[in-house]
Design an enzyme around this catalytic site. Structure first.
Site, PDB file in Angstrom:
ATOM      1  N   HIS A   1      -3.960   6.280   2.857  1.00 19.47           N
ATOM      2  CA  HIS A   1      -4.626   5.078   2.344  1.00 19.47           C
ATOM      3  C   HIS A   1      -4.148   3.815   3.067  1.00 19.47           C
ATOM      4  O   HIS A   1      -4.955   3.006   3.540  1.00 19.47           O
ATOM      5  CB  HIS A   1      -4.350   4.999   0.841  1.00 19.47           C
ATOM      6  CG  HIS A   1      -5.090   3.953   0.090  1.00 19.47           C
ATOM      7  ND1 HIS A   1      -4.612   2.673  -0.059  1.00 19.47           N
ATOM      8  CD2 HIS A   1      -6.261   3.997  -0.585  1.00 19.47           C
ATOM      9  CE1 HIS A   1      -5.465   1.975  -0.802  1.00 19.47           C
ATOM     10  NE2 HIS A   1      -6.481   2.761  -1.129  1.00 19.47           N
TER      11      HIS A   1
ATOM     12  N   ASP B   1       0.829  -1.207   0.000  1.00 19.63           N
ATOM     13  CA  ASP B   1       0.000   0.000   0.000  1.00 19.63           C
ATOM     14  C   ASP B   1       0.861   1.254   0.000  1.00 19.63           C
ATOM     15  O   ASP B   1       2.015   1.206  -0.434  1.00 19.63           O
ATOM     16  CB  ASP B   1      -0.954  -0.069   1.213  1.00 19.63           C
ATOM     17  CG  ASP B   1      -2.301   0.583   0.943  1.00 19.63           C
ATOM     18  OD1 ASP B   1      -2.308   1.775   0.587  1.00 19.63           O
ATOM     19  OD2 ASP B   1      -3.341  -0.081   1.078  1.00 19.63           O
TER      20      ASP B   1
ATOM     21  N   SER C   1     -10.989  -0.444  -2.163  1.00 18.10           N
ATOM     22  CA  SER C   1      -9.779  -0.463  -1.329  1.00 18.10           C
ATOM     23  C   SER C   1     -10.118  -0.674   0.143  1.00 18.10           C
ATOM     24  O   SER C   1      -9.333  -1.257   0.880  1.00 18.10           O
ATOM     25  CB  SER C   1      -9.037   0.871  -1.444  1.00 18.10           C
ATOM     26  OG  SER C   1      -8.307   0.946  -2.635  1.00 18.10           O
TER      27      SER C   1
END
Ligand SMILES: *[C@@H]1O[C@H](CO)[C@@H](O)[C@H](O)[C@H]1NC(C)=O
Ligand SMILES: *[C@@H]1O[C@H](CO)[C@@H](O)[C@H](O)[C@H]1NC(C)=O
Ligand SMILES: *[C@@H]1O[C@H](CO)[C@@H](O)[C@H](O)[C@H]1NC(C)=O
Ligand SMILES: *[C@@H]1O[C@H](CO)[C@@H](O)[C@H](O)[C@H]1NC(C)=O
Ligand SMILES: *[C@@H]1O[C@H](CO)[C@@H](O)[C@H](O)[C@H]1NC(C)=O
Ligand SMILES: *[C@@H]1O[C@H](CO)[C@@H](O)[C@H](O)[C@H]1NC(C)=O
Length: 757
Positions: free
Chosen positions: A209, A144, A534
């Site tokens: 994220h 990620d 996601s």
């Protein structure tokens, strides 16, 4: 070979406008005409040093110079498979691919990246049965944007040292406070060597994220998590006792490259992780050319399950990514909570918009203007979308501006031009709450039209937007943005596999970025609401880790089967795309522990499947290595319509003239009580006959296998329709359910809706 779109998958929800890269990125320095290539030599070498040396030798003989070889070699993958990345001309790449010892050569491409309440909503309460001792031996890996080590979600209070199997590491990195007994591994890969001034060469997460996905997967229980009072509750991951390893492969504005992804697989497999979670797009329809599919195959061979996101390119059909059968492909669903703001117009009417707006109005009403009427330099069109530099400061000063949605950031443009805030009309994604940096909300086309009419029907139009409230809505439903099937890689395999919450998920965030990342935003928070497949992916990866903590010996396919066959069926009525939207249905964590029966698949079964899909044996060396050549014509062929023991079934209509018949051959393994009986219950839609032979399976011991056939006959009248049936094996306390999809929509050749070139 180049990919359609690039960027980051959470774009959709996080409003950052990122630089878009197209195709393979050329080297940044003077080496014009040279690009990065990944040269695949097959399975692992016994000795890592020898393997690395052989890479240099190969390059030396190609270039005729040791120095040039050293200069061109970027990385040697030697731990879990044998490959290297190098800077090559196209001619050199072709030369290499003609060599006997070279399995394949492909250009390095860049991929897109694709709470609290969500666990309760899917029936996984804080009090769910756990196995803390076993759970703390589980290591989950995320590929990620990095992680925030100081976040409470990754504090190590109460954790002992990492499990003995752990071989990974965590060094001293810039702007990174270091690992602990919870966050036991952190690495970064940036093999193209370019400097990225917006990011930091370190596993630290500047985008938020990776921090968000990691905390959803395995974050500690953090009480009183909320976003400015909204979505309050305890934040927690699926497996709070598990250990986390972050492999940073995604970079601001650049996306996530094949070279870096493969390096992460090479390392994670070697380090001893149990589950890999990847919220990044893999769009190559050919599984021997996609780095995520290739890396995950190697992981699967070593007992590691890879869970991936389906993509945010819905609701277009055939938009699903990461669709190899050894991956779990996760769609995003909505929970029963939405964030709405009341808007009051000067004429007394009230209406509701969607989005997170933390601002209390200071005045009763503000003057309201249409962006189209407030353009600077007569740029009426761009002003109607509140685009950058399109608004006249004098005309918007102190006002609310009504404009249409083109990309995130209209609120920032209005604020930057001296306005108060924005009412944004959008025709899509109204199931997702965007976060605003100025008083704003989002309304649908009908309401937008009404507002526009009101503005032009009175001399001094005005309005006010109130602070966002939480409201209850019907759920679950599949997110509008969640990518849909049918599978562009194989017409025999249903994708996505499963749905999990992915709308407005609250989880940890980075202190290094404002909530929206937009110009002028001064809102920061330890937690943020994000939406995307996601966010759905780590929910399923977490439950895979949870299942493994109870059944450490299960294969990746068995864990995947357990998760899929226990999923809660979703309704085609509220989700018109049916199984192409949600696969087996909504993730059902507690039932996944006790599936009763599993559909297991071994490595060679996938090879038989690929042979029957038309892959030449030679192309499969990327998956198995050169020491184990595959000759598809001498291999025992896979059996049945789809040649794979998959937990779901998909029959694609052959043509509109005759009936299509598919015989699916399946084998289930008893992982429930030794003595048990399961009876088949079939649901067949109109125009379809489904027969199961035999109709009853009885077991006398654990791990016993039983085979059966499912004969599906579909009428040609189903052309252009997609209909669903199902097979459920019902035991005393367990139901093992497989959706059966009949696809009458034909996508001949390359599905052009993918926008690939
Ligand atoms: C990273 O660390 C350097 C050196 O300590 C510091 O100057 C810089 O401001 C830090 N960057 C961020 C984004 O915090
Ligand atoms: C309008 O045009 C001028 C001159 O061409 C330009 O500098 C400016 O950025 C444009 N936009 C606004 C909002 O003034
Ligand atoms: C917009 O929302 C209003 C109020 O909820 C609803 O009546 C209307 O049907 C919606 N319009 C569209 C195009 O969805
Ligand atoms: C996939 O790519 C490989 C290598 O480029 C090629 O040999 C093979 O035919 C392709 N397979 C399919 C099914 O397209
Ligand atoms: C593959 O097997 C078939 C049948 O056994 C044989 O005829 C063929 O020569 C083999 N091909 C290769 C490349 O070994
Ligand atoms: C399965 O069917 C048999 C025969 O009809 C019946 O006796 C048995 O109770 C059924 N078992 C279950 C678990 O439904």
């Amino acid at each position: 070979m180049s990919r359609g779109k690039a960027g980051v998958w959470f774009l959709l929800c996080s409003f950052v406008s990122l630089q878009i890269l197209r195709g393979s990125a050329a080297a940044a320095d003077g080496n014009k005409n040279k690009e990065f290539y990944i040269v695949y030599l097959g399975d692992s070498h016994e000795n890592e040093d020898l393997a690395a040396q052989s890479h240099l030798q190969l390059l030396s003989s190609l270039k005729g110079s040791d120095n040039e070889a050293k200069e061109s070699l970027v990385y040697s993958y030697t731990k879990s498979f044998n490959a290297f990345a190098a800077k090559l001309s196209q001619y050199e790449a072709e030369e290499l691919s003609s060599l006997e010892e070279v399995v394949s050569v492909f250009p390095n491409r860049y991929h897109e990246l694709h709470t609290t309440k969500s666990w309760d909503f899917i029936g996984f309460p804080q009090t769910a049965r756990r196995n803390p001792k076993m759970e703390s031996d589980i290591v989950v890996a995320l590929f990620d944007t990095g992680i925030t080590p100081q976040s409470e979600s990754f504090a190590d209070k109460g954790f002992g040292p990492p499990p003995p199997k752990w071989k990974g590491s965590c060094g001293h990195y810039a702007n990174f406070s270091g690992c602990n007994n919870k966050l036991i591994g952190a690495k970064y890969f940036k093999l193209d060597g370019t400097r990225n001034p917006s990011d930091i060469l370190s596993p630290v997460d500047v985008q938020g994220h990776g921090t968000h996905t990691s905390s959803t997967l395995a974050g500690n229980l953090v009480p009183n998590a909320n976003l400015f009072g909204l979505a309050g509750g305890a934040a927690r991951g699926a497996v709070p006792w598990a250990r986390v390893a972050m492999y940073k492969v995604c970079w601001v504005g650049e996306g996530c490259s094949d070279m870096d992804l493969l390096a992460a697989f090479d390392a994670a497999i070697h380090d001893g992780v149990d589950v890999i979670s990847i919220s990044i797009g893999g769009m190559m329809p050919n599984y021997t050319e996609d780095s995520i599919a290739i890396g995950a195959f190697h992981a699967m061979r070593r007992g590691i399950l890879t869970v991936t996101s389906a993509g945010n390119d819905g609701p277009s059909l055939a938009s699903v990514a990461n669709h190899a059968p050894w991956l779990v492909t996760v769609a995003a669903s909505g929970i029963d909570r939405q964030f709405r703001s009341k808007v009051q117009l000067g004429d007394g009417r009230t209406l509701w918009g969607v989005g997170v707006n933390m601002f209390d109005p200071k005045e009763k009403l503000y003057p309201l203007v249409s962006g189209a009427d407030a353009g600077a330099n007569s740029s009426k069109w761009s002003a109607s979308y509140c685009m950058d530099n399109s608004l006249d400061r004098v005309k918007v000063k102190g006002k609310l501006v009504y404009c249409k949605f083109s990309m995130p950031g209209g609120d920032s443009v209005v604020k930057g031009s001296g306005g108060i805030g924005a009412i944004i009309e959008s025709l899509q994604f109204l199931d997702t709450a965007r976060i605003f940096m100025a008083p704003s909300t989002m309304v649908n086309g009908t309401l937008g039209e009404a507002i526009d009419k009101y503005i032009h029907s009175t001399r001094s139009p005005s309005a006010v937007i109130y602070r966002t409230e939480e409201v209850k809505i019907p759920a679950p439903f599949v997110a509008s943005f969640s990518s849909r099937g049918p599978n562009p890689g194989s017409q025999h395999i249903l994708k996505p596999d499963i749905a999990a919450p992915g709308i407005n998920i609250l989880a940890s965030f980075t202190p290094m970025r404002s909530l929206t990342g937009l110009k002028g935003d001064t809102q920061y928070s330890k937690f943020n609401l994000m939406s995307g497949t996601s966010m759905a992916c780590p929910h399923v990866a977490g439950i895979a880790a949870y299942v493994k903590s109870f059944h450490p010996s299960w294969t990746p396919a068995a864990i995947k089967s357990a998760i899929m066959t226990t999923a809660k069926p979703m309704s085609r009525r509220t989700n018109p795309d049916g199984d192409f939207a949600y696969g087996a249905g909504q993730l059902n964590p507690t039932r996944a522990l006790n599936p009763g029966l599993v559909y297991d698949v071994g490595e060679m079964s996938y090879i038989q499947f690929l042979c029957s899909e038309g892959y030449p044996g030679s192309s499969l060396r990327v998956l198995l290595g050169p020491d184990r050549p595959v000759n598809c014509s001498s291999l025992v062929p896979g059996v049945g319509y789809d040649s794979l023991n998959y937990p779901t079934m998909q029959l694609t209509l052959r043509n509109a003239r005759e009936r299509t018949v598919g015989v699916f051959v399946r084998t289930v393994t008893n992982v429930g009580p030794a003595r048990s009986v399961y009876n088949a219950t079939v649901r067949a839609p109109k125009g379809v006959k489904i027969a199961v032979k035999p109709m009853s399976l009885s077991f006398t011991r654990a791990m016993q296998k039983r085979s059966f056939k499912v004969i599906v006959e579909a009428e040609p009248t189903l052309e252009n329709q997609v209909v669903s049936g199902s097979l459920a094996w019902k035991g005393l306390h367990r139901v093992v359910r497989s959706p059966i999809v009949i696809n009458g929509i034909r996508f001949d050749g390359e599905p052009d809706r993918l926008g690939m070139d």
